[in-house]
Design a protein around this motif. Structure first.
Motif: not given
Length: 267
Positions: A208-209, A224-229, A235-240
């Motif tokens: 995301a931006q 973020m990356i989410v698994d099948p469950w 997760c990276l909240p903000e910034g590069e």
């Protein structure tokens, strides 16, 4: 397979944005990633909607597409190239296209965003239909051992798209490059990503931006990356930066065997 979602805070200078994208692709590769995904509009967050028209490229040509292809080849990566504007048959419209490149640099797929965002709460107003032309069909591809399904940002709100991508066999990984607004993102982003992962028993990668852009717009971030469950693995909240996680194919197969919901569909 190790996955990396790249978060950016893109501005109005294409060359600068491409340089930052390449930097983070190299950083992801150095950390062992085999597949990287860039955010929507990674190449340009302009001051006006019409800025997309000025930098739009012909299909298969241009510096943005060349950079993505070259990076994939030189780094040996699968690259989900966020989105870039590709010319349409209409001079006043472009397609918001997500192009995927294989580790040999060839373009493996192109998906044009189907659903165009429109929002007006009296303070913020967006209407992508002013300059974007919608795509025509869902797109999936084989990315190494994975069946990959492509979507972009606002598409996330339309679960029927993801069901359509599962025709002929479920997707292993769903990509959602985005530039969610801060207002909608804080309420709906994680909720919808986890829902798409759970209902399709698939991994989701959502670059995301994330931050305040030179044009004054603030995007939600939380790549973020989410698994099948439905578990958020990174997760990276903000910034590069990077959100990195491992796609565990045996775990996905075990979850699908334990809860064969994909086989139970009646509609």
């Amino acid at each position: 397979m190790k996955l990396a979602a790249i978060q950016m805070v893109s501005g109005p200078e294409v060359a600068a944005n491409l340089a930052r994208a390449r930097h983070w692709m190299e950083a992801a590769r150095a950390q062992g990633a085999e597949l990287v995904a860039l955010p929507e509009y990674f190449c340009l967050m302009g001051t006006a909607d019409a800025d997309k028209l000025a930098i739009a490229e012909a299909d298969g040509e241009g510096p943005i597409q060349a950079m993505l292809s070259q990076a994939a080849h030189e780094l040996g990566l699968w690259v989900i190239g966020g989105t870039l504007p590709i010319r349409s048959a209409r001079a006043d419209k472009v397609r918001n296209a997500c192009c995927v490149y294989a580790p040999d640099g060839r373009r493996a797929a192109r998906y044009d965003k189907l659903h165009l965002f429109c929002f007006d709460n009296g303070r913020e107003r967006y209407d992508e239909g002013r300059v974007l032309e919608p795509g025509d069909a869902p797109v999936t591809l084989q990315a190494g051992p994975l069946k990959l399904g492509l979507s972009v940002c606002y598409d996330l709100r339309f679960p029927e798209l993801y069901r359509a991508m599962g025709v002929g066999g479920p997707c292993d990984l769903l990509a959602v490059p985005a530039a969610f607004t801060y207002t909608t993102g804080q309420k709906h982003w994680e909720l919808l990503l986890r829902a798409r992962a759970v209902e399709n028993l698939a991994y989701v990668i959502a670059p995301a931006q994330g931050g305040t852009h030179p044009n004054g717009r603030r995007t939600w971030g939380h790549s973020m990356i989410v698994d099948p469950w439905g578990e958020v693995l990174a997760c990276l909240p903000e910034g590069e930066g990077l959100a990195i996680a491992e796609l565990d194919a045996p775990r996905m197969a075990a979850l699908r065997a334990q809860l064969p919901a994909l086989q139970h569909r009646r509609l």
